[in-house]
Structures are given as structure tokens and as C-alpha cells.
Motif scaffolding. Structure first.
Motif, mmCIF file in Angstrom:
data_model
loop_
_atom_site.group_PDB
_atom_site.id
_atom_site.type_symbol
_atom_site.label_atom_id
_atom_site.label_comp_id
_atom_site.label_asym_id
_atom_site.label_seq_id
_atom_site.Cartn_x
_atom_site.Cartn_y
_atom_site.Cartn_z
ATOM 1 N N VAL A 254 0.711 -1.177 0.003
ATOM 2 C CA VAL A 254 -0.069 0.209 0.000
ATOM 3 C C VAL A 254 1.064 1.300 0.088
ATOM 4 O O VAL A 254 0.275 2.374 -0.091
ATOM 5 C CB VAL A 254 -0.923 0.016 1.284
ATOM 6 N N GLY A 255 2.247 1.039 0.034
ATOM 7 C CA GLY A 255 3.092 2.268 0.117
ATOM 8 C C GLY A 255 4.410 2.166 0.854
ATOM 9 O O GLY A 255 4.854 1.161 1.378
ATOM 10 N N GLY A 256 5.051 3.144 0.879
ATOM 11 C CA GLY A 256 6.280 3.317 1.518
ATOM 12 C C GLY A 256 7.165 4.532 1.782
ATOM 13 O O GLY A 256 6.624 5.290 1.123
ATOM 14 N N SER B 224 12.541 3.192 17.852
ATOM 15 C CA SER B 224 13.705 3.848 17.472
ATOM 16 C C SER B 224 13.157 5.043 16.414
ATOM 17 O O SER B 224 13.945 6.010 16.191
ATOM 18 C CB SER B 224 15.012 2.885 16.910
ATOM 19 N N PHE B 225 12.539 4.734 15.519
ATOM 20 C CA PHE B 225 12.107 5.613 14.348
ATOM 21 C C PHE B 225 10.549 5.857 14.314
ATOM 22 O O PHE B 225 9.728 5.098 14.870
ATOM 23 C CB PHE B 225 12.665 4.961 12.980
ATOM 24 N N ASP B 226 10.384 6.877 13.577
ATOM 25 C CA ASP B 226 8.965 6.985 12.948
ATOM 26 C C ASP B 226 8.913 7.826 11.763
ATOM 27 O O ASP B 226 9.809 8.213 11.330
ATOM 28 C CB ASP B 226 8.106 7.994 14.128
ATOM 29 N N GLY B 227 7.647 7.568 11.358
ATOM 30 C CA GLY B 227 7.564 8.359 9.807
ATOM 31 C C GLY B 227 6.274 8.495 9.456
ATOM 32 O O GLY B 227 5.237 8.160 10.179
ATOM 33 N N CYS B 228 5.926 8.700 8.135
ATOM 34 C CA CYS B 228 4.613 8.860 7.634
ATOM 35 C C CYS B 228 4.587 8.335 6.123
ATOM 36 O O CYS B 228 5.576 8.894 5.407
ATOM 37 C CB CYS B 228 4.077 10.217 7.817
ATOM 38 N N ILE B 229 3.628 7.457 5.835
ATOM 39 C CA ILE B 229 3.690 7.070 4.340
ATOM 40 C C ILE B 229 2.645 8.081 3.872
ATOM 41 O O ILE B 229 1.440 8.048 3.998
ATOM 42 C CB ILE B 229 3.031 5.501 4.302
ATOM 43 N N LYS B 230 2.996 8.727 2.875
ATOM 44 C CA LYS B 230 2.418 9.414 2.078
ATOM 45 C C LYS B 230 1.161 8.837 1.201
ATOM 46 O O LYS B 230 1.472 7.690 0.706
ATOM 47 C CB LYS B 230 3.343 10.522 1.178
ATOM 48 N N SER B 231 0.195 9.438 1.199
ATOM 49 C CA SER B 231 -0.919 9.210 0.204
ATOM 50 C C SER B 231 -1.738 7.665 0.591
ATOM 51 O O SER B 231 -2.312 7.186 -0.160
ATOM 52 C CB SER B 231 -0.537 9.058 -1.222
ATOM 53 N N CYS B 232 -1.462 7.402 2.052
ATOM 54 C CA CYS B 232 -1.906 6.328 2.598
ATOM 55 C C CYS B 232 -2.892 6.650 3.587
ATOM 56 O O CYS B 232 -2.668 7.866 4.345
ATOM 57 C CB CYS B 232 -1.103 5.422 3.146
ATOM 58 N N GLY C 270 -1.652 10.719 5.096
ATOM 59 C CA GLY C 270 -0.727 9.933 5.276
ATOM 60 C C GLY C 270 -0.859 8.831 6.405
ATOM 61 O O GLY C 270 -1.832 9.225 7.242
ATOM 62 N N LEU C 271 -0.144 8.029 6.315
ATOM 63 C CA LEU C 271 -0.265 6.916 7.389
ATOM 64 C C LEU C 271 0.948 6.960 8.040
ATOM 65 O O LEU C 271 1.974 6.608 7.992
ATOM 66 C CB LEU C 271 -0.319 5.649 6.667
ATOM 67 N N SER C 272 0.667 7.193 9.772
ATOM 68 C CA SER C 272 1.752 7.493 10.539
ATOM 69 C C SER C 272 1.994 6.011 10.984
ATOM 70 O O SER C 272 1.484 5.468 11.255
ATOM 71 C CB SER C 272 1.230 8.563 11.529
ATOM 72 N N TRP C 273 3.600 5.844 11.455
ATOM 73 C CA TRP C 273 3.783 4.818 11.891
ATOM 74 C C TRP C 273 4.957 5.194 12.909
ATOM 75 O O TRP C 273 5.611 6.127 12.768
ATOM 76 C CB TRP C 273 4.408 3.649 10.893
ATOM 77 N N LYS C 274 5.428 4.216 13.793
ATOM 78 C CA LYS C 274 6.209 4.369 14.891
ATOM 79 C C LYS C 274 7.010 3.415 15.499
ATOM 80 O O LYS C 274 6.005 2.406 15.633
ATOM 81 C CB LYS C 274 5.703 5.443 16.105
#
Length: 448
Positions: free
Chosen positions: A221-223, A353-361, A346-350
Motif C-alpha cells: 500500500v506504500g512506503g 527507534s524511528f517514526d515516519g509517515c507513508i504519504k498518500s495512505c 498520510g499513514l503515520s507509523w512509529k
């Protein structure tokens, strides 16, 4: 963690982690949360009595250190085991356990299973749990007589009889209590308002199986620069690190429809199944084609970019084709129906050690109610906003065209969007649901 869904959420997001703590001498340790404090229950450990609760904090560390010293002694001092004790002694030990612990003990081996089915143990548990209400001033002699007769006849029953009686009555009482708690419904979603209160008293689990071999390109679904995200139906999100392709996180999307029943009335061996639906007697020639209500929510990280309700959705017999019935929610031709997505998608993840956001999800929650107000089609799943490979079938808009697709065994959803560069936001210009005719016919007793 509950996600916003208007006045009441339609789905929950749960971050799942896996691991099993190890105890000394191979003992199994179970962590229990009570009143916000973590406690440990160690089974088969040295220096504690069966069923003892170990305290938390520094006291637990000092007690654990003493037990480790004992466990490191020569094996001659630790040669005894519960399984070597006579059955009479084990039955005496098991008689001090409650119903939950007794059921767990029956899973150890075949011998413990038969011992944990003892009728004399279970009849006392049954009598304690379901004893009739009596006055505090005196005990009715008839009640004492009934209990004595039951104890005398316990040996005449087949093994496990009173265990089955207890479980049957306990399940019936839980269902009755849940029916009262879940009776108030949300006016828009048609779902119980007090789902959180119903699940609050104790921990619950949903058991299902997933095949990780299904993590293919079609399920992606994204990355972003660190990881790739996949979706395994129903509603499981799996994140893999790009560099080593190792598991980073697992996120479950739980729709609130029958969530309490699925959590409490199922088991690993027999998952909960919805009761069979009985079609409502209706002589209307177009029953099942009109009166639908839709509530849809797109969110991530506690922020909702779309939350809307749509009423009086209908279809005509001319829109029944290819085994689907089409419900038009937002039309290309009606500009007043077009809706913007608020904020960034965006789909936030955490992780630790890291976190981020998958755009367009994003996470999409859909609740479709039929004309009688009952949930007809519900899902909670990650979706991806993808660029249209070719020109759209509808009118031309000033902006790049995108789409969102979702499908399962009961239906499909198709959404078309336009990216407006000036305002930097998506506009929904088309939204349609495609319901399987087999589900419609089975639900309404029709033959479309």
C-alpha cells in the motif's frame, strides 16, 4: 487506541508486539495488570506457593534474586515435579483454583485435563457463582438441601458435566449483560455507543491466522525511505524494513461492528460467527434497492481528513450488472456533492527507534446501513491514493486525477479525486459502492 470517528469511533487501531518473558528454571511467567500495577504470576517456580502473586518493584527483584540462587542448586534438590504427585494431592491443589486458572491447568497435559474436569471441584465453583439470592439473616434450609443433593450426585454424572453446566450458564449471563450495555446505538453509524465500556473490565483477544507469504507487490500500500507497508485482509497492516526486509511493526484495524462479540464469545478453536440473518418480510418489488445510509471516515495518527454521512442512497434495477449493485454516493455531475480531504493524507507509523509517515495512505472506516438501520457492509482497512494511469471517465477537471479502490468478498468501493495545486488538497469528485448481488439476495430474500 481509539481513533476519532465523529461523535463515536467506528474502528480501533491496535499496535501489536510479540514476545514471551522467560523465568528461572524454565518456569513460565504470566504478567497480570491489576489497578494499573503490573504483577507477575509464576507457575511451577521454586520458593512460591501455587497461585502466589509476586509483588512488583524492588521487592520483586530481591525475591527473584533469591529464587535464582535456589534454582542454581544441584538438580537433586529440584527433582520433584507436580506431575509426580498422586492424583488425590493434585485434586486438593486444583480445588483452590478459580474457574479461569482451572481451565488453564487443564491444558497442561492429558492427565491434568482429566483431573481439571473433576465434578466435585466444578460443582462448588458452579454453586458459588450461581447460588440463589438469600437473606443475610438466615439461610433457607431448602437451598442447603439442594446443594447437598448436588454434591452427592456429582459422582454419578459424567466427567466434565458440571464444567459444561458452568460454562454454558456463564456464557448466557455474559450475553445478557452485553445486550444491555450495547443497546444504545449511535444515530449515524448504527453501532453501539458503549463498546469501549463493554471491553474495559478485562483483556480480550481476537484470534485469526495470516499467511505472511501473501506479502507481495499486489498487497503493498506504500512506503517511504525506511520501510514498505503491506495490507493483509482483513485490516492487518505489516511494516517491513527496506534494508533487511525484517518485521518492523504490525497494526490491526478493528471495526466496531460486533467487536465485543468477536472478542468475548469466540475462542482460538471456534471463532465467533455472526448469527444467521432472517430476511424481513416485505412485499415491495424494489426491496433492497433503496434506503441505504453510509458513514465513511479517513484518518491516521488521530487526525481525520474525511468524516461524512450520506443518506437515502438507492439504486435502480438498471444498475444491476456483473453480479454487483451500484450505489452512487458522490456524482461527477453534481458539483455541490464534491468534498475536500482536510489536511495532508498520510499513514503515520512509529517504532522504538524511528517514526515516519507513508504519504498518500490512510485508514478508511466504512459503515453501510440498510433501510432497516442494520449494518449491511462494514470494514476498516488501509487504502492508498494512487495516480490514475489514464484519463478519467468523468468530466475533465483542472488537476491531476487520483483514485482509491477497496474490495472484499461483499463489495467494492471506488473513489476518484482531483489534486488542486492552488489549495494543495484533494477533492472527492466521485464515490460509488458496488454491493454483491449474492449478499443483497441473501439479506433481503430477493432474486435480483
Amino acid at each position: 487506541m481509539a481513533m476519532p470517528f465523529g461523535a463515536a469511533p467506528a474502528a480501533w487501531l491496535l499496535w501489536l508486539s510479540f514476545g514471551e518473558p522467560r523465568g528461572c528454571c524454565g518456569a513460565r511467567r504470566v504478567q497480570v495488570w491489576k489497578d494499573g500495577e503490573r504483577k507477575c504470576l509464576k507457575l511451577g517456580s521454586v520458593g512460591t506457593r501455587p497461585g502466589a502473586m509476586l509483588p512488583a518493584g524492588p521487592t520483586a527483584l530481591s525475591l527473584r534474586a533469591r529464587q535464582d540462587k535456589v534454582c542454581r542448586r544441584p538438580s537433586a534438590g529440584c527433582s520433584a515435579s507436580l506431575d509426580s504427585l498422586p492424583s488425590e494431592v493434585l485434586l486438593k491443589i486444583l480445588s483452590y483454583l478459580d474457574a479461569a486458572a482451572l481451565l488453564c491447568a487443564g491444558c497442561v497435559n492429558r492427565r491434568f485435563y482429566h483431573l481439571a474436569n473433576d465434578n466435585f471441584i466444578w460443582i462448588r465453583i458452579y454453586s458459588t457463582a450461581f447460588s440463589p439470592r438469600r437473606s443475610h439473616w438466615r439461610v433457607d434450609p431448602a437451598e442447603k438441601t439442594d446443594l447437598s443433593m448436588n454434591l452427592l450426585s456429582a459422582g454419578d454424572k459424567e466427567a466434565g458435566y458440571w464444567k459444561k453446566e458452568y460454562l454454558t450458564k456463564q456464557i448466557a449471563s455474559v450475553k445478557a449483560a452485553l445486550a444491555q450495555v450495547l443497546k444504545p446505538l449511535h444515530p449515524h453509524t448504527g453501532l453501539p455507543v458503549k463498546t469501549k465500556e463493554a471491553l474495559r473490565p478485562r483483556w480480550h483477544s481476537l484470534i485469526t491466522k495470516y499467511q505472511l507469504s501473501q506479502l507481495t507487490e499486489s498487497s503493498a500500500v506504500g512506503g517511504d525511505r525506511l520501510m514498505r507497508v503491506f495490507c493483509l485482509p482483513p485490516g492487518l497492516v505489516v511494516g517491513l524494513w527496506k534494508r533487511e526486509e525484517e518485521l518492523a511493526f504490525v497494526m490491526a484495524n478493528l471495526h466496531l461492528h460486533c467487536l465485543v462479540e468477536r472478542s468475548m464469545l469466540g475462542s482460538p478453536a471456534v471463532p465467533y460467527e455472526l448469527p444467521p440473518h432472517t430476511p424481513v418480510s416485505d412485499d415491495s418489488p424494489e426491496r433492497g434497492l433503496h434506503g441505504y445510509r453510509l458513514h465513511v471516515d479517513m484518518h491516521s495518527g488521530g487526525v481525520s481528513c474525511l468524516c461524512g454521512s450520506f443518506r437515502n442512497l438507492s439504486a435502480s434495477k438498471g444498475y444491476l450488472e456483473n453480479e454487483y449493485m451500484k450505489l452512487t454516493v458522490i456524482s461527477f455531475k453534481n458539483n455541490t456533492e464534491h468534498l475536500p480531504l482536510i489536511g495532508k493524507v498520510g499513514l503515520s507509523w512509529k517504532t522504538n527507534s524511528f517514526d515516519g509517515c507513508i504519504k498518500s495512505c490512510s485508514i478508511m472506516d466504512v459503515t453501510l446501513l440498510e433501510e432497516y438501520g442494520k449494518p449491511f457492509w462494514c470494514f476498516s482497512s488501509p487504502v492508498c491514493v494512487r495516480c490514475c494511469p489514464g484519463p478519467s471517465d468523468g468530466p475533465n477537471f483542472l488537476g491531476e486525477a487520483y483514485y482509491v479502490d477497496y474490495s472484499d468478498s461483499e463489495g467494492r468501493l471506488h473513489m476518484e479525486l482531483v489534486w488542486v495545486e492552488e489549495t494543495e488538497e484533494y477533492f472527492i469528485v466521485s464515490l460509488a459502492l458496488y454491493l454483491r448481488l449474492a449478499k443483497v439476495n441473501q439479506w433481503f430474500g430477493t432474486q435480483y
